[in-house]
Structures are given as C-alpha cells and as structure tokens.
Write an enzyme that holds these catalytic residues in place. Structure first.
Site, PDB file in Angstrom:
ATOM      1  N   ASN A  81      11.753  -6.920   2.684  1.00 25.60           N
ATOM      2  CA  ASN A  81      11.638  -7.329   1.291  1.00 25.60           C
ATOM      3  C   ASN A  81      12.895  -8.107   0.895  1.00 25.60           C
ATOM      4  OD1 ASN A  81      12.011  -7.069  -1.672  1.00 25.60           O
ATOM      5  ND2 ASN A  81      10.114  -5.900  -1.547  1.00 25.60           N
ATOM      6  N   HIS A  92       7.732  -9.685  -0.112  1.00 24.94           N
ATOM      7  CA  HIS A  92       7.681  -8.285   0.302  1.00 24.94           C
ATOM      8  C   HIS A  92       7.792  -8.213   1.823  1.00 24.94           C
ATOM      9  CE1 HIS A  92       5.516  -6.811  -3.602  1.00 24.94           C
ATOM     10  NE2 HIS A  92       6.717  -7.315  -3.824  1.00 24.94           N
ATOM     11  N   GLU A  94       5.719  -7.132   4.054  1.00 30.44           N
ATOM     12  CA  GLU A  94       4.508  -7.587   4.731  1.00 30.44           C
ATOM     13  C   GLU A  94       4.372  -9.106   4.675  1.00 30.44           C
ATOM     14  OE1 GLU A  94       3.761  -3.514   2.849  1.00 30.44           O
ATOM     15  OE2 GLU A  94       4.630  -5.403   2.188  1.00 30.44           O
ATOM     16  N   CYS A 118       1.511  -3.039  -1.498  1.00 32.19           N
ATOM     17  CA  CYS A 118       1.014  -3.297  -2.845  1.00 32.19           C
ATOM     18  C   CYS A 118      -0.348  -3.988  -2.729  1.00 32.19           C
ATOM     19  CB  CYS A 118       2.005  -4.150  -3.628  1.00 32.19           C
ATOM     20  SG  CYS A 118       2.099  -5.869  -3.071  1.00 32.19           S
TER      21      CYS A 118
END
Length: 194
Positions: A81, A92, A94, A118
């Site tokens: 992140n 983020h 991912e 998220c």
C-alpha cells in the site's frame, strides 16, 4: 550463473525478506526455480506481510500482496500500500501487485494479501480473472470473501498472526489514516466534524 537462493538454501525469514525487497523482475536471476517450488502458502503470505511491514515503515498502511504463477510458483507481481507515500487514493497492496505484474493472464495465478481486500481491490481481482486469493487477516477487516467466491474465485483464509498484530497496531495508532484508506478523506473530515 549461481543464484543467491537455491535448493540448498534454507527458507528463513531473512530469505523471505530478501524476496520481498528485491525487484520482481530480478527474482528469476537471483532465485532458482527449485527454491521457489519449495515455498508454501505460508511462505508467500510471510512475503506479503513483510511487504505490509515495508509500507508501515514508510509511513503507510500496512498491507502487502504477492502474485504467484500457479504452476511455476514464480512471483510475477508484488506490492504494498502506497496511498500515503505516493499520494495516490487507490494504491493498495493488491492494486500495486497487479500493476507490478503487468499485462499477464491472471487466471493462472494466486494472489496472497496480508489483509482482506476492499471492494475496489476485490472487484479488480475477479475482473482480472485471478483463480485464487489467499487472505492473511480477516480479524481486522473482512467481507469481500463472499463477493470473490460468488464471482468464481477460490478464496482461502490463512490467518497470519504477525500481520494481524501489525494491522491492529496501525489501526490503533493511526485511525484517521486507516479510515482514509478504506473510505477516503471525506470520511475522515466527516468524523472530525461530528
């Protein structure tokens, strides 16, 4: 050429930290295929948590992710992140890992994330066709696992106690930054004005 980590090398915290901090494109030159084949889900999750620690050490939200090719077990992307560090609203763990991987066929990969994704990240994961997602922390955040499963993504939970403790510490230390990461600056301003 002799690799830094090979089948004679032990899988240690230091070896996993080296993998976490090396540029992804350099990994095949420095790490042998047989070393990578010896890594387990828990090892890949440790790398994700080490990336989360890197983000925390930089002043960011402690979330890290690693994308692994299912057959070769080579890391094809990793990230952490960088919302604060890059002043970017959706960098983020991912999304950073997916960006690092680039334009590949994600249907043959597994993503290891230190924290439950998220909604935006979960949507990107199924849109890109990842076959499997392994989540390291559903204690501090959860909810998108059902969404991912409904979209055909295999979801496995592998609670990593170090990652759980790191995120809980961050959340208690910097609650506004945590809120911004999940809901944006407007949520922080609304909370302050209450």
């Amino acid at each position: 050429m002799k690799t830094l980590l090979n089948k004679q090398s032990q899988i240690t915290e230091q070896a996993l930290a080296a993998i976490a901090h090396m540029p992804t494109k350099s990994l095949p030159v420095l790490i042998s295929d047989d070393f990578m084949q010896g890594l387990t889900d828990a090892d890949f999750m440790r790398i994700a948590v080490l990336l989360a620690q890197k983000s925390y050490d930089e002043g960011g939200c402690p979330i890290g992710a690693v994308i692994v090719d299912n057959s070769s077990k080579q890391i094809v992307g990793k990230g952490h992140n960088t919302l604060v560090q890059d002043n970017h609203p959706y960098n983020h763990g991912e999304t950073s890992a997916i960006g690092d991987a680039g334009r590949i066929d994600f249907s043959k990969t597994t993503l290891y994330t230190s924290l439950s994704p998220c909604v935006v990240c979960a949507t990107l994961l199924y849109m890109r066709g990842l076959s499997r997602v392994v989540v390291g922390d559903i204690t501090n955040a959860c909810g998108t696992e059902t969404l991912l499963r409904e979209k055909g993504v295999q979801v496995d939970i592998l609670q990593d106690q170090q990652g759980i403790a790191l995120y809980a510490h961050f959340r208690s230390e910097k609650p506004e930054q945590d809120l911004e990461d999940w809901q944006g600056l407007s949520a922080v301003k609304n909370k302050i004005n209450l």
